[in-house]
Design a protein around this motif. Sequence first.
Motif, PDB file in Angstrom:
ATOM      1  N   GLU A  25       0.840  -1.210   0.000  1.00 39.49           N
ATOM      2  CA  GLU A  25       0.000   0.000   0.000  1.00 39.49           C
ATOM      3  C   GLU A  25       0.870   1.252   0.000  1.00 39.49           C
ATOM      4  O   GLU A  25       0.538   2.240  -0.671  1.00 39.49           O
ATOM      5  N   GLY A  26       1.992   1.215   0.731  1.00 39.31           N
ATOM      6  CA  GLY A  26       2.926   2.340   0.721  1.00 39.31           C
ATOM      7  C   GLY A  26       3.520   2.567  -0.657  1.00 39.31           C
ATOM      8  O   GLY A  26       3.678   3.708  -1.113  1.00 39.31           O
ATOM      9  N   ILE A  27       3.829   1.482  -1.333  1.00 36.60           N
ATOM     10  CA  ILE A  27       4.336   1.587  -2.704  1.00 36.60           C
ATOM     11  C   ILE A  27       3.267   2.202  -3.600  1.00 36.60           C
ATOM     12  O   ILE A  27       3.558   3.070  -4.426  1.00 36.60           O
ATOM     13  N   GLY A  28       2.025   1.762  -3.430  1.00 32.23           N
ATOM     14  CA  GLY A  28       0.921   2.332  -4.205  1.00 32.23           C
ATOM     15  C   GLY A  28       0.776   3.822  -3.958  1.00 32.23           C
ATOM     16  O   GLY A  28       0.558   4.597  -4.905  1.00 32.23           O
ATOM     17  N   ASP A  29       0.905   4.224  -2.696  1.00 32.36           N
ATOM     18  CA  ASP A  29       0.826   5.660  -2.379  1.00 32.36           C
ATOM     19  C   ASP A  29       1.953   6.433  -3.061  1.00 32.36           C
ATOM     20  O   ASP A  29       1.733   7.527  -3.593  1.00 32.36           O
ATOM     21  N   SER A  30       3.158   5.857  -3.063  1.00 31.74           N
ATOM     22  CA  SER A  30       4.294   6.509  -3.725  1.00 31.74           C
ATOM     23  C   SER A  30       4.072   6.607  -5.228  1.00 31.74           C
ATOM     24  O   SER A  30       4.408   7.624  -5.855  1.00 31.74           O
ATOM     25  N   LEU A  31       3.493   5.553  -5.808  1.00 34.68           N
ATOM     26  CA  LEU A  31       3.174   5.597  -7.238  1.00 34.68           C
ATOM     27  C   LEU A  31       2.141   6.670  -7.539  1.00 34.68           C
ATOM     28  O   LEU A  31       2.257   7.383  -8.544  1.00 34.68           O
ATOM     29  N   ASP A  32       1.140   6.790  -6.689  1.00 33.17           N
ATOM     30  CA  ASP A  32       0.134   7.833  -6.877  1.00 33.17           C
ATOM     31  C   ASP A  32       0.766   9.218  -6.832  1.00 33.17           C
ATOM     32  O   ASP A  32       0.445  10.087  -7.643  1.00 33.17           O
ATOM     33  N   GLU A  33       1.690   9.392  -5.896  1.00 27.47           N
ATOM     34  CA  GLU A  33       2.381  10.677  -5.779  1.00 27.47           C
ATOM     35  C   GLU A  33       3.224  10.949  -7.025  1.00 27.47           C
ATOM     36  O   GLU A  33       3.200  12.057  -7.582  1.00 27.47           O
ATOM     37  N   ALA A  34       3.941   9.924  -7.459  1.00 27.03           N
ATOM     38  CA  ALA A  34       4.760  10.084  -8.672  1.00 27.03           C
ATOM     39  C   ALA A  34       3.885  10.383  -9.881  1.00 27.03           C
ATOM     40  O   ALA A  34       4.233  11.234 -10.715  1.00 27.03           O
TER      41      ALA A  34
END
Length: 86
Positions: A25-34
């Motif tokens: 989920e943290g990776i997903g959040d980082s992808l959303d930010e990117a």
Amino acid sequence: MSIGEIKAALTEARQLLDQGRTTIEGIGDSLDEAAGIMLPTLHDSRREEAEQARRALAEAVREVKLTLRVITAAQENGDEFRRALG
């Protein structure tokens, strides 16, 4: 291996899957930010590199979603097996 040991292993596996879910989920959040930064920047670009970047981002997002679904299925199956053991 006793039924008690199997139940304990299933409980531990569920906890590890929860940790994995949190990480993904943290990776997903980082992808959303990117994506929030990258997509507007590349919006009008028709360069092949921009298209590749958009495709790579979309694939990464799909993989995160797939991984989260797999984790959920693994937890549900483990829970069902644990209940069947009594």
